[in-house]
Design a protein around this motif. Sequence first.
Motif, mmCIF file in Angstrom:
data_model
loop_
_atom_site.group_PDB
_atom_site.id
_atom_site.type_symbol
_atom_site.label_atom_id
_atom_site.label_comp_id
_atom_site.label_asym_id
_atom_site.label_seq_id
_atom_site.Cartn_x
_atom_site.Cartn_y
_atom_site.Cartn_z
ATOM 1 N N VAL A 198 -4.771 -0.695 2.551
ATOM 2 C CA VAL A 198 -5.588 -1.201 1.451
ATOM 3 C C VAL A 198 -5.960 -2.652 1.748
ATOM 4 O O VAL A 198 -5.137 -3.429 2.218
ATOM 5 N N GLY B 105 -7.388 -8.818 -1.878
ATOM 6 C CA GLY B 105 -7.987 -10.143 -1.705
ATOM 7 C C GLY B 105 -8.058 -10.583 -0.256
ATOM 8 O O GLY B 105 -8.795 -11.514 0.101
ATOM 9 N N GLY B 106 -7.269 -9.941 0.606
ATOM 10 C CA GLY B 106 -7.287 -10.257 2.038
ATOM 11 C C GLY B 106 -6.596 -11.565 2.405
ATOM 12 O O GLY B 106 -6.603 -11.963 3.569
ATOM 13 N N GLN B 107 -5.950 -12.212 1.435
ATOM 14 C CA GLN B 107 -5.398 -13.551 1.692
ATOM 15 C C GLN B 107 -4.074 -13.513 2.458
ATOM 16 O O GLN B 107 -3.612 -14.534 2.966
ATOM 17 N N SER B 108 -3.464 -12.346 2.543
ATOM 18 C CA SER B 108 -2.305 -12.178 3.423
ATOM 19 C C SER B 108 -2.661 -11.286 4.607
ATOM 20 O O SER B 108 -2.316 -11.581 5.751
ATOM 21 N N LEU B 109 -3.386 -10.192 4.320
ATOM 22 C CA LEU B 109 -3.679 -9.217 5.373
ATOM 23 C C LEU B 109 -4.634 -9.779 6.437
ATOM 24 O O LEU B 109 -4.403 -9.608 7.642
ATOM 25 N N THR C 293 -5.000 -11.374 -5.077
ATOM 26 C CA THR C 293 -4.794 -10.610 -6.311
ATOM 27 C C THR C 293 -3.318 -10.579 -6.723
ATOM 28 O O THR C 293 -2.420 -10.672 -5.872
ATOM 29 N N GLU D 272 5.407 -15.901 -6.182
ATOM 30 C CA GLU D 272 5.636 -16.211 -7.598
ATOM 31 C C GLU D 272 5.439 -14.970 -8.472
ATOM 32 O O GLU D 272 6.190 -14.748 -9.423
HETATM 33 C C1 LIG Z 1 -2.252 -20.640 3.215
HETATM 34 C C2 LIG Z 1 -1.703 -19.591 2.263
HETATM 35 C C3 LIG Z 1 -0.774 -19.976 1.309
HETATM 36 C C4 LIG Z 1 -0.253 -19.036 0.419
HETATM 37 N N1 LIG Z 1 0.660 -19.434 -0.505
HETATM 38 C C5 LIG Z 1 1.157 -18.538 -1.374
HETATM 39 C C6 LIG Z 1 2.112 -18.915 -2.368
HETATM 40 O O1 LIG Z 1 2.472 -20.084 -2.503
HETATM 41 N N2 LIG Z 1 2.593 -17.953 -3.172
HETATM 42 C C7 LIG Z 1 2.184 -16.630 -3.067
HETATM 43 O O2 LIG Z 1 2.673 -15.785 -3.823
HETATM 44 N N3 LIG Z 1 1.278 -16.251 -2.154
HETATM 45 C C8 LIG Z 1 0.759 -17.162 -1.324
HETATM 46 N N4 LIG Z 1 -0.174 -16.746 -0.395
HETATM 47 C C9 LIG Z 1 -0.548 -15.305 -0.329
HETATM 48 C C10 LIG Z 1 -1.608 -14.969 -1.364
HETATM 49 O O3 LIG Z 1 -1.092 -15.112 -2.675
HETATM 50 C C11 LIG Z 1 -2.118 -13.517 -1.249
HETATM 51 O O4 LIG Z 1 -3.228 -13.439 -2.082
HETATM 52 C C12 LIG Z 1 -1.186 -12.406 -1.642
HETATM 53 O O5 LIG Z 1 0.035 -12.444 -0.979
HETATM 54 C C13 LIG Z 1 -1.752 -11.023 -1.288
HETATM 55 O O6 LIG Z 1 -2.748 -10.653 -2.170
HETATM 56 P P1 LIG Z 1 -4.139 -10.149 -1.611
HETATM 57 O O7 LIG Z 1 -4.859 -9.605 -2.784
HETATM 58 O O8 LIG Z 1 -4.791 -11.244 -0.860
HETATM 59 O O9 LIG Z 1 -3.693 -8.929 -0.664
HETATM 60 P P2 LIG Z 1 -4.190 -8.507 0.797
HETATM 61 O O10 LIG Z 1 -4.052 -9.634 1.746
HETATM 62 O O11 LIG Z 1 -5.502 -7.822 0.710
HETATM 63 O O12 LIG Z 1 -3.067 -7.384 1.125
HETATM 64 C C14 LIG Z 1 -1.731 -7.742 1.389
HETATM 65 C C15 LIG Z 1 -0.929 -6.464 1.665
HETATM 66 O O13 LIG Z 1 -0.765 -5.704 0.468
HETATM 67 C C16 LIG Z 1 -1.398 -4.434 0.588
HETATM 68 N N5 LIG Z 1 -2.088 -4.195 -0.694
HETATM 69 C C17 LIG Z 1 -2.856 -5.088 -1.363
HETATM 70 N N6 LIG Z 1 -3.251 -4.591 -2.529
HETATM 71 C C18 LIG Z 1 -2.715 -3.353 -2.615
HETATM 72 C C19 LIG Z 1 -2.748 -2.341 -3.611
HETATM 73 N N7 LIG Z 1 -3.422 -2.511 -4.764
HETATM 74 N N8 LIG Z 1 -2.092 -1.165 -3.375
HETATM 75 C C20 LIG Z 1 -1.406 -1.003 -2.215
HETATM 76 N N9 LIG Z 1 -1.320 -1.936 -1.239
HETATM 77 C C21 LIG Z 1 -1.972 -3.093 -1.441
HETATM 78 C C22 LIG Z 1 -2.353 -4.534 1.776
HETATM 79 O O14 LIG Z 1 -2.564 -3.281 2.406
HETATM 80 C C23 LIG Z 1 -1.608 -5.523 2.662
HETATM 81 O O15 LIG Z 1 -0.602 -4.839 3.390
HETATM 82 C C24 LIG Z 1 -0.700 -17.662 0.487
HETATM 83 C C25 LIG Z 1 -1.673 -17.292 1.430
HETATM 84 C C26 LIG Z 1 -2.173 -18.243 2.319
HETATM 85 C C27 LIG Z 1 -3.205 -17.808 3.313
#
Ligand SMILES: Cc1cc2nc3c(=O)[nH]c(=O)nc-3n(C[C@H](O)[C@H](O)[C@H](O)COP(=O)(O)OP(=O)(O)OC[C@H]3O[C@@H](n4cnc5c(N)ncnc54)[C@H](O)[C@@H]3O)c2cc1C
Length: 285
Positions: free
Chosen positions: A31, A34-38, A112, A125
């Motif tokens: 999935v 937001g892509g911010q980790s993946l 997200t 958090e």
């Molecule tokens: C520089 C930096 C600093 C950060 N600092 C923090 C921080 O202080 N605290 C914090 O909590 N986070 C932090 N993050 C991470 C950020 O909050 C991400 O947004 C979060 O971890 C993942 O959310 P995403 O929507 O971006 O997920 P994605 O990056 O799109 O996905 C992350 C993982 O979850 C899976 N996934 C996502 N959504 C679903 C779903 N609905 N169902 C099943 N699987 C799913 C994906 O397949 C992937 O494996 C940071 C990121 C960066 C780049």
Amino acid sequence: MKPAPFTRHVPRTVDEAVRILSEVAPRDGRVLAGGQSLVPIMAFRLAKPAHLVDINEIAELGRIASDGKTLSIGARVRHAAFHKPVVAGPLGAILTHVARHIAHYPIRMRGTFCGSLAHADPASEWCLVAATLGATMVAKSTRGVRQIAAKDFFAGIMTTALAEDELLTETRLPIPPPDTKFGFNEFSRRAGDFAMSAALVSYRLQDGKIADARVGVGGAEPSPRRIAQAEATLNGQPPSDKVFRSAAEAAAKAIAPLEDHQTNADYRRDLVRAVVRRALEQAAS
Ligand SMILES: Cc1cc2nc3c(=O)[nH]c(=O)nc-3n(C[C@H](O)[C@H](O)[C@H](O)COP(=O)(O)OP(=O)(O)OC[C@H]3O[C@@H](n4cnc5c(N)ncnc54)[C@H](O)[C@@H]3O)c2cc1C
């Protein structure tokens, strides 16, 4: 570096998303929220998914709603949605306070709530919020819908109870009574960094004594969790510096601390002691 090649699927409904996920998950499909980790992991080629199921065009997942008892947060709801209270009362206020500690503004605009839970970083958090408040996660696949309690959802560092073909469609947070007091504190070396330890606490007062205490600790162990020993120290006592320090000490003793290149076990216990005490002080103020 650029990511390895992949195929992007863009479903418009949850049913379409889970159907595609059931097909591609066994072939290294993931999935994309937001892509911010993946995406950073893919850019470093630490992950090379062959298929991405992008859920950003699924309008029904953008829903955030309250029925007075439960706050439902859809899988497309960004961290930034919490910059202002999403629900009246202490829950809305504490979520807004917590959201400001997540990464930086651009990341909060895209990342997200549910993506954070699915990613399950020990220092997240939102994972701490889910564990402390007793959230329920709703997972959907072509096999049906499951509701997973937070205590069963987090299974270790970046590991959850979600199966590879399950989409986390929604998280449900119980809405606490309006007289609930909340406090949150985290320690990180720089603003926006992941927390090295964090605490979320809540309690109510009955006849001047603490009741329904919740003490959650994140960033200190593989998964965030409530610390029963700290809660027992608080319940039935009038709030005071002495009681808060005892609860903080109980939390520091109870954890099995993670160690890494910048934090040994003793230091992590010190951090937990400090963040729990500060969170309790904030709740009382
Ligand atoms: C520089 C930096 C600093 C950060 N600092 C923090 C921080 O202080 N605290 C914090 O909590 N986070 C932090 N993050 C991470 C950020 O909050 C991400 O947004 C979060 O971890 C993942 O959310 P995403 O929507 O971006 O997920 P994605 O990056 O799109 O996905 C992350 C993982 O979850 C899976 N996934 C996502 N959504 C679903 C779903 N609905 N169902 C099943 N699987 C799913 C994906 O397949 C992937 O494996 C940071 C990121 C960066 C780049």
